[in-house]
Enzyme design. Structure first.
Site, mmCIF file in Angstrom:
data_model
loop_
_atom_site.group_PDB
_atom_site.id
_atom_site.type_symbol
_atom_site.label_atom_id
_atom_site.label_comp_id
_atom_site.label_asym_id
_atom_site.label_seq_id
_atom_site.Cartn_x
_atom_site.Cartn_y
_atom_site.Cartn_z
ATOM 1 N N ASP A 12 53.051 68.757 40.152
ATOM 2 C CA ASP A 12 54.331 69.786 39.841
ATOM 3 C C ASP A 12 55.327 69.019 39.123
ATOM 4 O OD1 ASP A 12 55.767 71.988 39.722
ATOM 5 O OD2 ASP A 12 55.738 72.384 41.761
ATOM 6 N N ASP B 129 50.803 62.743 38.828
ATOM 7 C CA ASP B 129 51.472 63.757 39.561
ATOM 8 C C ASP B 129 51.296 65.275 39.044
ATOM 9 O OD1 ASP B 129 53.275 64.886 41.510
ATOM 10 O OD2 ASP B 129 54.810 65.193 39.733
#
Length: 261
Positions: free
Chosen positions: A18, A16
């Site tokens: 952010d 991932d």
């Protein structure tokens, strides 16, 4: 298994962005070091994001500027995943598209014909210039039989001012009006995850997904049959993640304590 070091070799990693690699405009140093180790050990990795507004090359440049090794082909966004999904389902599809540059460019590069009247698909991604007329056109097309696609179901987006409406909120206007639920592409749904598996060329059980948000990242990995590594650097705390009915495979404070076997 909170706080434990890795005891398994993974052939590939899904990462991932952010909250995992950076926070907004600020890099997470431990994450940059972790990705550098993956590159040095020649372990394949792919960044996956529900953000539909940025182009993969823009994401790659942002990461490079943060000292994170990344090439354009190592980024999978919901926009590119949505474009691939519809072109794999139908030859020369047409679509009415609501979204920003990331989605518009992905659709165009995939050879999708943008059309407002009687399109095959309605595709909606985050649009910070959304208007009533755009939503009305989408509703009319869906009622006319267009297949309804949404890049992601995120209801809210964090910002310096607080949580703002996300694409899931915009999507709900169309679904409430028409009574039609969309096919969601992004995490935690399986569409983008299957594409990610194909890109990495490894079986799900050979991949470790790393993320900070249980409801999108970790749940996506669980549904895809992957081991999951939760990092306590973003949305969901380790305590919250551990309390879920299906907790992540591993949970660590940061990637600095994770050993790549």
């Amino acid at each position: 298994m909170a706080g434990q070091m890795n005891v398994k070799h993974y052939k590939a990693y899904l990462l991932d962005l952010d909250g995992t690699i950076y926070r907004g405009k600020e890099p997470i140093p431990e994450a940059a070091a972790f990705v550098k180790q993956l590159k040095e050990k020649r372990i394949p990795y792919l960044f996956i994001t529900n953000n539909s507004t940025s182009l993969p090359q823009e994401v790659a440049v942002k990461l490079q500027n943060m000292g994170v090794p990344c090439e354009e082909e190592q980024v999978l966004t919901t926009s590119t995943a949505a474009a691939s999904y519809i072109t794999s389902s139908k030859n020369s599809p047409s679509a009415y598209v609501i979204g920003e540059e990331g989605l518009k460019e992905a659709v165009d590069q995939a050879g999708v014909i943008e059309e407002e009247d009687n399109p095959d698909y309605v595709i909606i991604g985050m649009d910070r210039e959304i208007t009533y007329s755009k939503l009305a056109a989408a509703c009319l097309a869906v009622r006319n039989g267009a297949c309804f696609i949404s890049t992601n179901a995120d209801k809210a987006l964090p910002s310096e001012r607080g949580f703002l409406p996300g694409n899931g909120a915009l999507t709900s206007v169309i679904s409430v009006s028409t009574g039609v639920d969309p096919v969601f592409i992004g995490k935690p749904e399986k569409v983008m995850m299957q594409q990610a598996v194909d890109i990495l060329g490894a079986a799900p059980e050979e991949i470790c997904l790393v993320g900070d948000n249980y409801d999108t990242d970790i749940l996506a990995g669980i549904r895809a049959g992957m081991d999951t590594l939760h990092v306590d650097t973003g949305v969901t705390s380790r305590e919250e993640a551990a309390g879920k009915s299906i907790p992540p495979t591993y949970a660590v404070a940061s990637l600095s304590v994770w050993s790549i076997v």
